[in-house]
Design a protein around this motif. Structure first.
Motif, mmCIF file in Angstrom:
data_model
loop_
_atom_site.group_PDB
_atom_site.id
_atom_site.type_symbol
_atom_site.label_atom_id
_atom_site.label_comp_id
_atom_site.label_asym_id
_atom_site.label_seq_id
_atom_site.Cartn_x
_atom_site.Cartn_y
_atom_site.Cartn_z
ATOM 1 N N LEU A 39 -2.012 9.496 -5.994
ATOM 2 C CA LEU A 39 -1.199 8.565 -5.033
ATOM 3 C C LEU A 39 -1.865 7.368 -5.145
ATOM 4 O O LEU A 39 -1.213 6.058 -5.233
ATOM 5 C CB LEU A 39 -0.917 9.033 -3.797
ATOM 6 C CG LEU A 39 -0.296 8.293 -2.645
ATOM 7 C CD1 LEU A 39 1.167 8.069 -3.052
ATOM 8 C CD2 LEU A 39 -0.392 9.042 -1.068
ATOM 9 N N GLU A 40 -3.052 6.991 -4.890
ATOM 10 C CA GLU A 40 -3.714 5.785 -4.898
ATOM 11 C C GLU A 40 -3.703 5.064 -6.172
ATOM 12 O O GLU A 40 -3.582 3.975 -6.306
ATOM 13 C CB GLU A 40 -5.304 6.118 -4.716
ATOM 14 C CG GLU A 40 -5.668 6.695 -3.375
ATOM 15 C CD GLU A 40 -7.101 7.045 -3.144
ATOM 16 O OE1 GLU A 40 -7.709 6.863 -2.008
ATOM 17 O OE2 GLU A 40 -7.763 7.562 -4.156
ATOM 18 N N ARG A 41 -3.604 5.700 -7.334
ATOM 19 C CA ARG A 41 -3.325 5.073 -8.665
ATOM 20 C C ARG A 41 -1.737 4.567 -8.544
ATOM 21 O O ARG A 41 -1.569 3.567 -9.125
ATOM 22 C CB ARG A 41 -3.398 5.997 -9.926
ATOM 23 C CG ARG A 41 -4.909 6.315 -10.290
ATOM 24 C CD ARG A 41 -5.075 7.090 -11.457
ATOM 25 N NE ARG A 41 -4.213 8.279 -11.578
ATOM 26 C CZ ARG A 41 -4.800 9.570 -11.321
ATOM 27 N NH1 ARG A 41 -6.214 9.596 -10.958
ATOM 28 N NH2 ARG A 41 -3.974 10.660 -11.372
ATOM 29 N N GLU A 42 -0.774 5.568 -7.978
ATOM 30 C CA GLU A 42 0.424 4.785 -8.066
ATOM 31 C C GLU A 42 0.662 3.532 -7.106
ATOM 32 O O GLU A 42 1.251 2.763 -7.556
ATOM 33 C CB GLU A 42 1.328 5.817 -7.590
ATOM 34 C CG GLU A 42 2.833 5.363 -7.360
ATOM 35 C CD GLU A 42 3.633 6.597 -6.974
ATOM 36 O OE1 GLU A 42 4.958 6.405 -6.508
ATOM 37 O OE2 GLU A 42 3.282 7.610 -6.884
ATOM 38 N N LEU A 43 -0.270 3.527 -5.964
ATOM 39 C CA LEU A 43 -0.074 2.400 -4.925
ATOM 40 C C LEU A 43 -0.923 1.251 -5.548
ATOM 41 O O LEU A 43 -0.645 0.129 -4.957
ATOM 42 C CB LEU A 43 -0.631 3.048 -3.874
ATOM 43 C CG LEU A 43 0.149 4.188 -3.084
ATOM 44 C CD1 LEU A 43 -0.446 4.737 -1.791
ATOM 45 C CD2 LEU A 43 1.587 3.657 -2.516
ATOM 46 N N GLY A 44 -2.070 1.727 -6.306
ATOM 47 C CA GLY A 44 -2.719 0.686 -6.793
ATOM 48 C C GLY A 44 -3.981 0.156 -5.768
ATOM 49 O O GLY A 44 -4.530 -0.917 -5.641
#
Length: 301
Positions: A39-44
């Motif tokens: 999720l963090e990767r998706e949100l940046g």
């Protein structure tokens, strides 16, 4: 972005620990950590600051958390509304009960409601009336039983009057006042009292009554737990002003009527704005099980 990822974020934020969050979500920690990283990767952005011993929300995490909670609540409500359309009541039901409820047999009502609607998750909270009204207005509580002084009605919420009560003086059986046929507040003003904390509605009706009578009293103990209140009275340390229904049949205690004693009103309160299917079902059950006079023209659904 998936709802399950949001559940994991909320769990870690509340537990402040990945291991406890995984146990709460009933998944292995590696799976929970992997989903949050994804999720963090998706949100940046990073949602959590992590060390081997400490977990905290970052500024991005603080901004994300309330929206995650709102999304989960909306998803749960969508599920409950869809089920209700097919005749099945689902979802959650959060109920607030003051410690001195007399108008509703809460255990019996909850047992019957659970048998009728086993898919509803029920949460009970104790506390004070002002707190419950705030929780209902914030959307964190569905239904509550309130106790308010006479001439004070709930504001901002839908309500139904359940019962009006006149308080009596509660004393130990060995107390010199036990057996008296009637007393005034002036007669008992020199006694030591136990009462609820100052500024709470549970305390307000007694303070208002003493002020109206023009006398002062000493509150030696401030307690929120009714059981402790009754024990302090039973041991002869203090006296109390309570609804007679709360002490009926309790050994070691006696009650004396008060000619100018305080009164209170118990209300059933709920959100007037879009109550959930579970809340509507519970209100309908209470109306059927124990119909009462309505207050202020507001009638439960």
């Amino acid at each position: 972005m998936e709802l399950q990822q949001m559940r994991y974020v909320v769990a870690v934020a509340e537990e402040r620990n990945f291991t406890r969050a995984a146990e709460r979500c009933r998944v292995v920690q590696s799976a929970l950590s992997h989903q949050i990283k994804a999720l963090e990767r998706e949100l940046g952005v990073e949602l959590f600051a992590r060390t081997s011993r400490r977990v905290e929300l970052t500024a991005a995490g603080e901004a994300f958390l309330p929206h995650a909670r709102a999304s989960l609540e909306s998803a749960e409500r969508a599920h409950a509304d869809a089920a209700a359309a097919e005749g099945e009541v689902r979802g959650s039901l959060t109920i607030g009960l003051i410690p001195t409820v007399t108008a509703v047999d809460a255990p019996a009502a909850l047992a019957a409601f659970h048998r009728a609607h086993p898919a509803v998750k029920i949460g009970l909270r104790g506390g004070g009336s002002n707190e419950f009204i705030s929780e209902i207005l914030a959307g964190h509580m569905d239904v509550a039983v309130l106790g308010l002084p006479e001439h004070v009605a709930p504001e901002g919420v839908a309500s139904r009057e359940l019962v009006r009560e006149k308080f009596v003086a509660v004393v130990a059986e060995s107390h010199p006042l036990a057996g008296r046929r009637g007393l005034s507040l002036r007669d008992i003003a020199d006694e030591a009292f136990v009462d609820f904390p100052v500024s709470t509605p549970g305390r307000a009706q007694s303070d208002l009554a003493f002020a109206a009578a023009g006398v002062q009293r000493e509150v030696a103990f401030e307690v929120m737990d009714l059981g402790i209140v009754l024990e302090l009275v039973r041991h002869g340390l203090v006296i109390a002003l309570l609804s007679p229904a709360l002490v009926a049949g309790v050994p070691g205690l006696a009650t004396v009527d008060l000619v100018d004693g305080p009164g209170r009103v118990e209300y059933l309160a709920w959100s007037a704005f879009n109550p959930s299917p579970a809340a509507l079902a519970f209100l309908a059950y209470l109306n059927t099980a124990s119909p009462q006079r309505r207050s202020g023209g507001v009638v439960a659904p």
